[in-house]
Write a protein that holds these residues in place. Structure first.
Motif, short mmCIF file in Angstrom:
data_model
loop_
_atom_site.label_atom_id
_atom_site.label_comp_id
_atom_site.label_asym_id
_atom_site.label_seq_id
_atom_site.Cartn_x
_atom_site.Cartn_y
_atom_site.Cartn_z
N GLY A 132 0.94 -1.25 0.06
CA GLY A 132 0.06 -0.14 0.09
C GLY A 132 0.85 1.40 0.18
O GLY A 132 2.10 1.36 0.26
N ARG A 133 0.10 2.43 -0.42
CA ARG A 133 1.04 3.82 -0.25
C ARG A 133 1.36 4.18 1.12
O ARG A 133 2.49 4.81 1.21
CB ARG A 133 -0.19 4.77 -0.67
CG ARG A 133 0.27 6.03 -1.18
CD ARG A 133 -0.60 6.97 -2.01
NE ARG A 133 -1.41 7.40 -0.89
CZ ARG A 133 -1.27 8.59 -0.19
NH1 ARG A 133 -0.32 9.30 -0.22
NH2 ARG A 133 -2.32 8.94 0.75
N GLU A 134 0.66 3.66 2.13
CA GLU A 134 1.18 4.04 3.60
C GLU A 134 1.24 2.55 4.44
O GLU A 134 0.65 1.57 4.16
CB GLU A 134 -0.20 4.69 4.18
CG GLU A 134 -0.34 6.08 3.38
CD GLU A 134 -1.57 6.80 4.12
OE1 GLU A 134 -1.87 7.87 3.78
OE2 GLU A 134 -2.23 6.04 5.15
N LYS A 135 2.56 2.54 5.11
CA LYS A 135 2.75 1.45 5.86
C LYS A 135 2.15 1.56 7.12
O LYS A 135 2.66 2.24 8.20
CB LYS A 135 4.09 1.52 6.25
CG LYS A 135 5.03 1.42 4.36
CD LYS A 135 4.38 0.25 3.55
CE LYS A 135 5.14 0.26 2.43
NZ LYS A 135 4.58 -0.80 1.28
N VAL A 136 1.00 1.19 7.43
CA VAL A 136 0.08 1.30 8.85
C VAL A 136 -0.23 -0.23 9.01
O VAL A 136 -1.21 -0.77 8.35
CB VAL A 136 -0.94 2.34 8.57
CG1 VAL A 136 -1.71 2.10 9.83
CG2 VAL A 136 -0.40 3.60 8.35
N SER A 137 0.05 -0.58 10.14
CA SER A 137 -0.37 -2.06 10.65
C SER A 137 -1.40 -2.09 11.56
O SER A 137 -2.07 -3.16 11.82
CB SER A 137 0.86 -2.57 11.30
OG SER A 137 1.99 -2.77 10.66
#
Length: 204
Positions: A132-137
């Motif tokens: 994804g465009r953002e690395k958020v878990s």
């Protein structure tokens, strides 16, 4: 058995509040404007596209199935999703292309199938998850219709995708090579035996 694959979605990711109307040109959007709150990962009765797009933006995968698909296939599909990564969304969805019963969505990509092809889905998940465009878990705050919360597969950040899945194609390659080698040895043994028999019969 059919597969429809598209890797061409490139809409701009913009957050839109509930007061703003959202339209998508594709029934299976994988990028574009979406709501600020993304879903808690897990299985749902239904998740609207404007919510799942935000999950895709964070690197999650969305597993959609037609509610009229074969129940055993749906069960296998859900099990595959749960075993691949924690950051997954599973939901029923009626707007799949004609003749197709399953879809796996990633950021700007989609894999649409008529049947659950485990090896293909596994390879797709391994190549597309966490892109994804953002690395958020972390989980989001949206949870309307949540049935089952996702559990950790390897670790919270999904450091390994589909760890327990066997890629049948790659699994079979060494067996096939071994089989071909054995066939070659058998043919060579048959040739040697035939030669011995020919010599024996010639003597007689």
């Amino acid at each position: 058995m059919g597969v429809l694959r598209k890797d061409c979605d490139d809409a701009k990711p913009v957050h839109k509040c509930l007061t703003e109307h959202l339209n998508y040109t594709d029934d299976l959007p994988t990028s574009g404007p979406h709501r600020p709150l993304w879903p808690v990962y897990g299985e749902y009765k239904y998740v609207p596209p404007q919510r799942w797009i935000h999950s895709l933006e964070h690197g999650g995968l969305v597993f959609l199935y037609h509610p009229c698909a074969d129940p055993d296939e749906i069960k296998k599909f859900k099990s595959l999703a749960r075993g691949c990564l924690r950051r997954h969304i599973i939901a029923a969805y009626k707007l799949l292309p004609p003749g197709m019963s399953f879809a796996v969505l990633a950021w700007k990509c989609k894999l649409v199938l008529s049947d659950v092809e485990t090896g293909l889905i596994t390879r797709y998940a391994k190549s597309r998850a966490l892109k994804g465009r953002e690395k958020v878990s972390s989980n989001g705050q949206y949870k309307a219709g949540l049935i089952r919360l996702a559990h950790v597969v390897t670790d919270f950040h999904d450091s390994k995708i589909c760890p327990e899945a066997i890629d049948l194609e790659n699994y079979m390659q060494p067996i096939q090579k071994q089989s071909k080698s054995r066939q070659k040895r058998n043919r060579e043994a048959e040739v040697r035996f035939s030669a011995r028999m020919a010599r024996y019969l010639g003597i007689q």
